[in-house]
Design a protein around this motif. Sequence first.
Motif, PDB file in Angstrom:
ATOM      1  N   PHE A   3       0.852  -1.199   0.000  1.00 11.92           N
ATOM      2  CA  PHE A   3       0.000   0.000   0.000  1.00 11.92           C
ATOM      3  C   PHE A   3       0.885   1.245   0.000  1.00 11.92           C
ATOM      4  O   PHE A   3       1.650   1.470   0.944  1.00 11.92           O
ATOM      5  CB  PHE A   3      -0.902   0.017   1.238  1.00 11.92           C
ATOM      6  N   TYR A   4       0.772   2.040  -1.064  1.00 16.71           N
ATOM      7  CA  TYR A   4       1.493   3.312  -1.104  1.00 16.71           C
ATOM      8  C   TYR A   4       0.620   4.371  -0.447  1.00 16.71           C
ATOM      9  O   TYR A   4      -0.602   4.374  -0.592  1.00 16.71           O
ATOM     10  CB  TYR A   4       1.847   3.674  -2.548  1.00 16.71           C
ATOM     11  N   LYS A   5       1.249   5.291   0.289  1.00 20.06           N
ATOM     12  CA  LYS A   5       0.511   6.247   1.102  1.00 20.06           C
ATOM     13  C   LYS A   5       0.398   7.597   0.395  1.00 20.06           C
ATOM     14  O   LYS A   5       1.349   8.065  -0.248  1.00 20.06           O
ATOM     15  CB  LYS A   5       1.200   6.437   2.456  1.00 20.06           C
ATOM     16  N   SER A   6      -0.769   8.204   0.546  1.00 15.07           N
ATOM     17  CA  SER A   6      -0.969   9.575   0.064  1.00 15.07           C
ATOM     18  C   SER A   6      -0.279  10.551   1.019  1.00 15.07           C
ATOM     19  O   SER A   6       0.096  10.189   2.144  1.00 15.07           O
ATOM     20  CB  SER A   6      -2.463   9.897   0.007  1.00 15.07           C
ATOM     21  N   GLU A   7      -0.154  11.796   0.572  1.00 14.29           N
ATOM     22  CA  GLU A   7       0.452  12.812   1.453  1.00 14.29           C
ATOM     23  C   GLU A   7      -0.392  13.021   2.710  1.00 14.29           C
ATOM     24  O   GLU A   7       0.141  13.311   3.786  1.00 14.29           O
ATOM     25  CB  GLU A   7       0.654  14.129   0.707  1.00 14.29           C
ATOM     26  N   GLU A   8      -1.715  12.869   2.581  1.00 15.26           N
ATOM     27  CA  GLU A   8      -2.597  13.011   3.749  1.00 15.26           C
ATOM     28  C   GLU A   8      -2.325  11.892   4.756  1.00 15.26           C
ATOM     29  O   GLU A   8      -2.266  12.125   5.971  1.00 15.26           O
ATOM     30  CB  GLU A   8      -4.070  12.982   3.318  1.00 15.26           C
ATOM     31  N   GLU A   9      -2.146  10.689   4.249  1.00 16.85           N
ATOM     32  CA  GLU A   9      -1.841   9.554   5.134  1.00 16.85           C
ATOM     33  C   GLU A   9      -0.470   9.718   5.777  1.00 16.85           C
ATOM     34  O   GLU A   9      -0.294   9.456   6.991  1.00 16.85           O
ATOM     35  CB  GLU A   9      -1.898   8.243   4.348  1.00 16.85           C
ATOM     36  N   TYR A 102      -3.508   5.179  12.075  1.00 19.91           N
ATOM     37  CA  TYR A 102      -2.222   4.883  11.445  1.00 19.91           C
ATOM     38  C   TYR A 102      -1.130   4.670  12.491  1.00 19.91           C
ATOM     39  O   TYR A 102      -1.073   5.370  13.497  1.00 19.91           O
ATOM     40  CB  TYR A 102      -1.816   6.006  10.487  1.00 19.91           C
ATOM     41  N   HIS A 103      -0.249   3.732  12.175  1.00 21.55           N
ATOM     42  CA  HIS A 103       0.823   3.354  13.095  1.00 21.55           C
ATOM     43  C   HIS A 103       2.147   4.016  12.736  1.00 21.55           C
ATOM     44  O   HIS A 103       2.433   4.295  11.557  1.00 21.55           O
ATOM     45  CB  HIS A 103       1.042   1.834  13.042  1.00 21.55           C
ATOM     46  N   SER A 104       2.967   4.200  13.766  1.00 21.94           N
ATOM     47  CA  SER A 104       4.386   4.528  13.606  1.00 21.94           C
ATOM     48  C   SER A 104       5.157   3.605  14.538  1.00 21.94           C
ATOM     49  O   SER A 104       4.604   3.081  15.510  1.00 21.94           O
ATOM     50  CB  SER A 104       4.661   5.995  13.956  1.00 21.94           C
ATOM     51  N   ASP A 105       6.443   3.401  14.257  1.00 23.87           N
ATOM     52  CA  ASP A 105       7.219   2.380  14.962  1.00 23.87           C
ATOM     53  C   ASP A 105       8.675   2.828  15.000  1.00 23.87           C
ATOM     54  O   ASP A 105       9.235   3.213  13.968  1.00 23.87           O
ATOM     55  CB  ASP A 105       7.063   1.053  14.194  1.00 23.87           C
ATOM     56  N   SER A 106       9.288   2.788  16.185  1.00 25.44           N
ATOM     57  CA  SER A 106      10.719   3.084  16.263  1.00 25.44           C
ATOM     58  C   SER A 106      11.331   2.417  17.484  1.00 25.44           C
ATOM     59  O   SER A 106      10.631   2.062  18.439  1.00 25.44           O
ATOM     60  CB  SER A 106      10.988   4.598  16.295  1.00 25.44           C
ATOM     61  N   ALA A 107      12.650   2.256  17.427  1.00 20.62           N
ATOM     62  CA  ALA A 107      13.378   1.619  18.523  1.00 20.62           C
ATOM     63  C   ALA A 107      14.710   2.317  18.725  1.00 20.62           C
ATOM     64  O   ALA A 107      15.289   2.884  17.784  1.00 20.62           O
ATOM     65  CB  ALA A 107      13.608   0.137  18.225  1.00 20.62           C
ATOM     66  N   TYR A 108      15.189   2.246  19.977  1.00 21.03           N
ATOM     67  CA  TYR A 108      16.469   2.873  20.340  1.00 21.03           C
ATOM     68  C   TYR A 108      17.105   2.028  21.432  1.00 21.03           C
ATOM     69  O   TYR A 108      16.418   1.631  22.380  1.00 21.03           O
ATOM     70  CB  TYR A 108      16.224   4.294  20.854  1.00 21.03           C
ATOM     71  N   THR A 109      18.390   1.730  21.302  1.00 23.36           N
ATOM     72  CA  THR A 109      19.086   0.958  22.323  1.00 23.36           C
ATOM     73  C   THR A 109      19.948   1.880  23.174  1.00 23.36           C
ATOM     74  O   THR A 109      20.822   2.578  22.653  1.00 23.36           O
ATOM     75  CB  THR A 109      19.939  -0.162  21.699  1.00 23.36           C
ATOM     76  N   HIS A 110      19.665   1.875  24.468  1.00 25.25           N
ATOM     77  CA  HIS A 110      20.350   2.733  25.440  1.00 25.25           C
ATOM     78  C   HIS A 110      21.497   1.984  26.107  1.00 25.25           C
ATOM     79  O   HIS A 110      21.333   0.828  26.516  1.00 25.25           O
ATOM     80  CB  HIS A 110      19.378   3.171  26.543  1.00 25.25           C
ATOM     81  N   GLY A 171       1.437   1.284   8.212  1.00 28.21           N
ATOM     82  CA  GLY A 171       0.391   2.241   7.874  1.00 28.21           C
ATOM     83  C   GLY A 171      -0.839   1.969   8.697  1.00 28.21           C
ATOM     84  O   GLY A 171      -0.807   2.073   9.917  1.00 28.21           O
ATOM     85  N   LYS A 172      -1.922   1.574   8.038  1.00 25.85           N
ATOM     86  CA  LYS A 172      -3.132   1.212   8.773  1.00 25.85           C
ATOM     87  C   LYS A 172      -2.902  -0.044   9.618  1.00 25.85           C
ATOM     88  O   LYS A 172      -3.582  -0.272  10.614  1.00 25.85           O
ATOM     89  CB  LYS A 172      -4.305   0.999   7.818  1.00 25.85           C
ATOM     90  N   ASN A 173      -1.953  -0.861   9.191  1.00 27.23           N
ATOM     91  CA  ASN A 173      -1.534  -2.028   9.961  1.00 27.23           C
ATOM     92  C   ASN A 173      -0.110  -1.815  10.456  1.00 27.23           C
ATOM     93  O   ASN A 173       0.705  -1.171   9.786  1.00 27.23           O
ATOM     94  CB  ASN A 173      -1.590  -3.288   9.106  1.00 27.23           C
ATOM     95  N   LEU A 174       0.169  -2.387  11.629  1.00 26.69           N
ATOM     96  CA  LEU A 174       1.513  -2.252  12.192  1.00 26.69           C
ATOM     97  C   LEU A 174       2.549  -2.919  11.298  1.00 26.69           C
ATOM     98  O   LEU A 174       3.645  -2.391  11.088  1.00 26.69           O
ATOM     99  CB  LEU A 174       1.531  -2.864  13.600  1.00 26.69           C
ATOM    100  N   HIS A 175       2.201  -4.089  10.778  1.00 34.79           N
ATOM    101  CA  HIS A 175       3.099  -4.800   9.872  1.00 34.79           C
ATOM    102  C   HIS A 175       2.391  -5.006   8.534  1.00 34.79           C
ATOM    103  O   HIS A 175       1.364  -5.663   8.472  1.00 34.79           O
ATOM    104  CB  HIS A 175       3.512  -6.151  10.467  1.00 34.79           C
TER     105      HIS A 175
END
Length: 256
Positions: A3-9, A102-110, A171-175
């Motif tokens: 799924f390609y995302k629009s600028e609104e998405e 809509y989902h976003s996902d990030s990770a950081y190792t401290h 996007g609408k799904n996490l994966h």
Amino acid sequence: MVFYKSEEEIAIIRESAQILGKAHGVVASNIKEGITTLHLDKLAEEFIRDSGGIPSFKGYNGFPFSLCISVNETVVHGFPGSYIIKDGDIVSVDCGVKFKGYHSDSAYTHGIGEIDDATFSLLERTKESLYKGIEKAIVGNRMGDVANAIQQHVEKDGFTVVRELVGHGIGKNLHEAPEVPNYGKKGQGMKLQAGLVIAIEPMVNLGTRNIVQENDGWTIRTRDRKPSAHFEHTVVVRKDKAEILTTWDYIEKALK
């Protein structure tokens, strides 16, 4: 199906990513020797919900927490719990936020307190490799270009890339499709097009690349029990330079 995302998405994912970035900042402000990993999970969930978001991970395929917290030899999907963080630990904090659908996902190792030189180098190279991959996430390149850039950067210093676990569309799904591996050959894989939103997330080991799954059905650790690092951004493929939608600004402010 990709799924390609629009600028609104993309704009909504960017909003989601701001909540996520601030949640990471809350964790970074509190992560220290003597704190339990479950305490950090509760702080993040409270912040996300107070900000109008939903923790993406909680309940995902039955996962019971808002954060994946993976300490030392744990690669990913670690359960927050009664573990008390110690000086010399490395602690990967992986988080997702759902906002306006809509989902976003990030990770950081401290790195906590004084970590040894080899582990410090592991963290630095893994973080750098993420940005090497992001540099290749542009229109006309292929997924193998992203993967190869990550692999080459860490392997030249003797570190190893986990192969069984990959990044992903989001996007609408996490994966979502496509998978985003951290190893591969230049010029191979799907051609990258504008509007593709992907989570790029190198998982890199100090020792061998071999991993095992613990009995809880989630936690993945290194087979040799040597440390593993994990960094992740959600990005959108653009014509000349990928746009990073997630942010570590709030982590970096907290760690100053």
